[in-house]
Design an enzyme around this catalytic site. Structure first.
Site, short mmCIF file in Angstrom:
data_model
loop_
_atom_site.label_atom_id
_atom_site.label_comp_id
_atom_site.label_asym_id
_atom_site.label_seq_id
_atom_site.Cartn_x
_atom_site.Cartn_y
_atom_site.Cartn_z
N MET A 50 0.86 -1.19 0.00
CA MET A 50 0.00 0.00 0.00
C MET A 50 0.89 1.24 0.00
O MET A 50 1.76 1.38 0.86
CB MET A 50 -0.91 0.01 1.23
N GLU A 74 4.79 -0.15 -3.59
CA GLU A 74 5.38 -0.15 -4.93
C GLU A 74 6.49 0.91 -5.03
O GLU A 74 6.29 2.07 -4.70
CB GLU A 74 4.31 0.14 -5.98
N GLN A 131 7.77 -4.82 -3.96
CA GLN A 131 7.01 -4.69 -5.20
C GLN A 131 7.62 -3.61 -6.08
O GLN A 131 7.88 -2.50 -5.63
CB GLN A 131 5.55 -4.36 -4.93
N CYS A 160 -1.86 -2.05 -10.59
CA CYS A 160 -2.17 -0.70 -10.15
C CYS A 160 -2.94 0.07 -11.22
O CYS A 160 -2.49 0.18 -12.36
CB CYS A 160 -0.88 0.06 -9.81
N ALA A 283 -5.22 -5.58 2.76
CA ALA A 283 -4.78 -4.20 2.52
C ALA A 283 -5.52 -3.26 3.47
O ALA A 283 -5.05 -2.97 4.56
CB ALA A 283 -5.02 -3.82 1.06
#
Length: 435
Positions: A50, A74, A131, A160, A283
């Site tokens: 997240m 990410e 990620q 995403c 999440a």
């Protein structure tokens, strides 16, 4: 290049040299200390990646509460590939910093502070997955090379839906280009052989297309596939379709991780039973209350915030990031205009936050004599943002009464929200406030 090398080309990866097949069987390409064993996904409860939330203190908190694996938010390949790895002995962390070394000539006559793009520690070494946001195999390899000694696996973001990712050919854009997606996975695996590579994707237009895409990733060499059970255009307010995960599980031989609408500890097992998946990823449920991973049941959110700040202070987390995470927790608890929110908002440093949450009950003592202003009685947030559990659940009940009613009732009960006669979450004046 050395005479005993062969040239490896990918669709977009450009040229990289690797050893011949005979040498590959004898000598590892990866530097010493790099993990070559895939994470244990079977039965794993996992913290999802997240943005601005899955940072080091929050990941450590999730592990404290019982998470088996934690994903890093990410990180974009072009930024990560330019970072330097620095051992931070004071904080007991490994920091990946932007820019040249402080003693570099680039800093001559300048006062510049290196920004930490990624931080990790030995506590999570065997359970952290990074990620990567990437659109090209060559850049993905360069970024993975920077962090490969300090993570358990590299995950390629293929789900995403944000404009930034789509515009850059990353995230969900890769779902439209299976050849490029395969090339990224294969190129990273080929050049950093032994380092587990996974991918996180979303549902495609049909179950058949979803399965076909996942199979192509498996042929490219992924160690596992995570499936977010929503379409690209869907948002958190839209119920996840757990049934869409089972066809992928049945089609693949590698572990499949399910993601979407995990809002209580019981949901981990329910998801496994409904889909047959190996691991389950949480999440928003974890963001709302990180003790979702605790098998003994949820802890009070005041205790969770206190423990988060303990972890944040321990690693000297970025002040703005700690403040953001605390405010997100408060919004989820419908405290976006509370005295606690206002006091967090007034904090100017990490020390201020640490003092505010010096113990689980420290805040209540400080706030006892504080009265919020009239202007602070509303939350200026549109319901469609879905960060408040009441907003997310009620919105789903309103827009998807057929396929979301049962889960909405369960979640309303879990979070103690007011219910309509049919048992679904009831929308209140608080939840309907918008900017």
């Amino acid at each position: 290049p050395p005479p005993d090398c062969v040239l490896t080309l990918g669709v977009e990866s450009g040229a990289r040299w690797r050893w011949t097949l005979s040498d590959m069987e004898e000598e590892p390409v990866l530097p010493g200390g790099v993990n070559t064993t895939p994470p244990k996904y079977e039965g794993a409860n996992i913290l999802a990646p997240m943005v601005r939330v899955s940072t080091l203190p929050f990941r450590l908190l999730a592990l404290d509460y019982g998470a088996d694996l934690v994903y890093v938010e990410e990180l974009i390949d072009k930024k990560l590939m330019k970072c330097r790895r620095v051992v931070n002995e004071g904080d007991q962390t490994i920091d990946f910093l932007e820019g040249p070394a402080l003693n570099s000539s680039a800093f001559a006559g300048k006062q510049t502070v290196n920004k930490a793009v990624f931080r990790t520690s030995s506590e999570e070494r065997q359970r952290v997955v990074l990620q990567l946001g990437t659109a090209e195999g060559g850049n993905a390899v360069k970024a993975a090379e920077v962090v490969c000694r300090d993570v358990q696996a590299i995950d390629i973001n293929m789900g995403c839906p944000k404009h930034f990712s789509i515009q850059g050919g990353m995230g969900a854009k890769l779902l439209e280009d299976p050849e490029r997606a395969r090339d990224i996975v294969a190129t990273v695996g080929r050049n950093l052989r032994g380092l587990p590579v996974t991918a996180k994707m979303r549902r495609l237009a049909t179950d058949e297309k979803t399965v076909d895409f996942a199979r192509q990733l498996e042929r490219a060499g992924v160690a596992a596939v995570a499936v977010h059970a929503r379409f690209v255009h869907e948002r958190p307010r839209d119920p996840a379709s757990w049934d869409a995960v089972r066809p992928v599980v049945e089609a693949l031989s590698v572990p499949v991780i399910a993601n979407g609408d995990v809002c209580s500890h019981d949901d981990f097992q329910k998801y496994r039973e409904a889909t047959g998946c190996a691991g389950v990823m949480a999440a928003r449920g974890a963001q709302w209350n990180c003790s979702i991973f605790r098998s003994e049941g949820l802890e009070g959110t005041d205790v969770v915030r206190h423990k988060f700040m303990q972890r944040a202070a321990q690693v000297r987390n970025n002040f703005q990031n700690s403040k953001f995470i605390l405010k997100e927790m408060l919004v989820a608890e419908k405290k976006g205009s509370s005295p606690e929110w206002q006091m967090v908002n007034k904090c100017k440093s990490g020390e201020d936050l640490a003092a505010l949450y010096s113990s689980p009950c420290a805040f209540s003592r400080r706030a006892a004599s504080h009265t919020p202003s009239a202007e602070a009685s509303m939350v200026h947030r549109h319901p469609s943002q879905g960060r408040d559990p009441e907003v997310a659940i009620a919105h789903a009940a309103r827009h998807h009464p057929a396929n979301g009613a049962k889960r909405n009732r369960e979640q309303a009960t879990t979070y103690g929200l007011p219910q309509c006669p049919d048992g679904s979450a009831k929308r209140t004046a608080f939840a309907s406030t918008s900017s």
